[in-house]
Design a protein around this motif. Structure first.
Motif: not given
Length: 373
Positions: A25-34, A109-114, A274-287
């Motif tokens: 991760a590059i950023s360390n934005e506050s969580s969605r609850f802050e 209470g922590l960031s999903p980033g760093l 074998g298995s695979y998953i298409m990229l998932r980008l829920p919540l903060e992961i999108k940004d």
């Protein structure tokens, strides 16, 4: 440089964040609850080395304790091949930018980033809690997935050895277990996994996102290299442990062209499924993911995001069961077809969680009356 609440000192200049060595991760934005927003500012005390150049100082990993009251987590999702799981750690030092578990750090209470990759919480008593759960009178044996959320063999496991202690309990109870990891450290526990596999009680799934070492280094900086993961597949196979290779996640215009190559490399190393998953980008992961794209592959960022939207009904994520793992539309359908054809050609047809639950037996505790059987 330090973090401040954006509302306190508006006169300070905000610093643009850049990628840090060994971090995803590059950023360390506050969580969605802050309520506050974190920003990086220059306080005038710049960190410079003796040569006058600014030193690169990434956040160090801090390990804390998790106050878990139970070991086993249960789910009713039709999209995963198991009903119960155990995660020895919260947060993951592998720092995979795409990790779907990142948003769970917001509950702390922590960031999903760093924060997610530098603030790790260990479940020191996981083995003790698991033994208590397995001895419960209402426990019904079924395969236990270890590492369904965060990696059980991330770097901190080398010293903490919590995953190994959990496996020792599974061995003693004949509790079938499936491991999901992208770390070659799993081979450390072959002395447990090998004998369990002989009795149909253990299987391992190794995630290989890409065969491109440079892309892997940027996308999942502290995970084992692709070559080392494939070597782990060979070692596990040689010890009789059934292994599946997970070509996950597949990211359009970034690594999806490697789908067949990853499966072929896994099959050549001895994988049976074998298995695979298409990229998932829920919540903060999108940004977080878009920020990573524009930093590391700026020439392809818009193309990647556009293709993801085409495979996600116009958005960057679909949360519905049945489509969240694979996506929808022509791009997703083509990827699914390619995967099925490759698995058929490579004979990657083994079931990941085809384990024997009939052998489950809680061992006698000290002081228990011995059985006459």
């Amino acid at each position: 440089m330090f973090m401040i609440n954006h509302c306190i000192l508006p006169a300070m200049d905000e610093i643009r964040r850049t990628a840090l060595k060994g971090r995803g991760a590059i950023s360390n934005e506050s969580s969605r609850f802050e309520r506050e927003r974190r920003v990086l500012v220059d306080d005038g005390w710049d960190a410079r080395g003796e040569d006058g150049r600014e030193e690169e100082r990434g956040p160090a990993t801090v390990v804390g304790d998790d106050s878990a009251r139970t070991a086993i987590t249960r789910n009713a999702s039709p999209d995963v091949p198991f009903d119960q799981s155990l995660n020895p750690y919260k947060g993951c030092e592998h720092a995979c930018i795409y990790c779907f578990a990142r948003p769970t750090h917001a509950y702390l209470g922590l960031s999903p980033g760093l924060d997610f990759e530098t603030r790790i919480f260990r479940k020191k008593n996981a083995a003790e809690l698991l033994e208590r759960d397995l001895r419960a009178k209402n426990y019904v044996c079924q395969p236990l997935a270890i590492g369904a959320n965060t990696d059980p063999y991330q770097p901190v496991e080398r010293t903490e050895r919590i995953t190994r202690s959990v496996l020792e309990v599974c061995r003693d109870f004949n509790q079938p277990v499936g491991i999901i990891t992208k770390s070659a450290l799993v081979t450390r526990d072959l002395d447990i996994l090998g004998p369990m596999s002989e009795r149909g009680l253990a299987a391992v799934a190794i995630s290989v996102t890409t065969l491109d070492r440079e892309l892997a280094r940027r996308m999942e900086p502290r995970a084992s290299t692709p070559a080392r993961r494939l070597e782990a597949v060979r070692e596990l196979t040689a010890a009789g442990v059934p292994v599946s290779v997970l070509a996950s996640p597949m990211i359009p215009a970034l690594n999806d062209h490697e789908l067949e190559a990853v499966l072929e490399a896994g099959a050549a190393a001895g994988a049976v499924g074998g298995s695979y998953i298409m990229l998932r980008l829920p919540l903060e992961i999108k940004d977080l993911f878009e920020e990573w794209l524009r930093e590391h592959v700026p020439d392809r960022a818009d193309r990647v995001l556009s293709l993801i939207r085409q495979a996600r009904a116009g958005g960057l994520y679909q949360s519905e069961f049945g489509t969240r793992m694979t996506g929808t539309g022509p791009i997703a359908e083509l990827l699914s077809r390619r995967f099925k054809l490759a698995c058929r050609r490579l004979n990657l047809t083994g079931r990941r969680w085809d384990l024997d639950c009939t052998q489950f037996r809680p061992p006698p505790k000290a002081g228990d009356q011995l059985s006459l059987l």
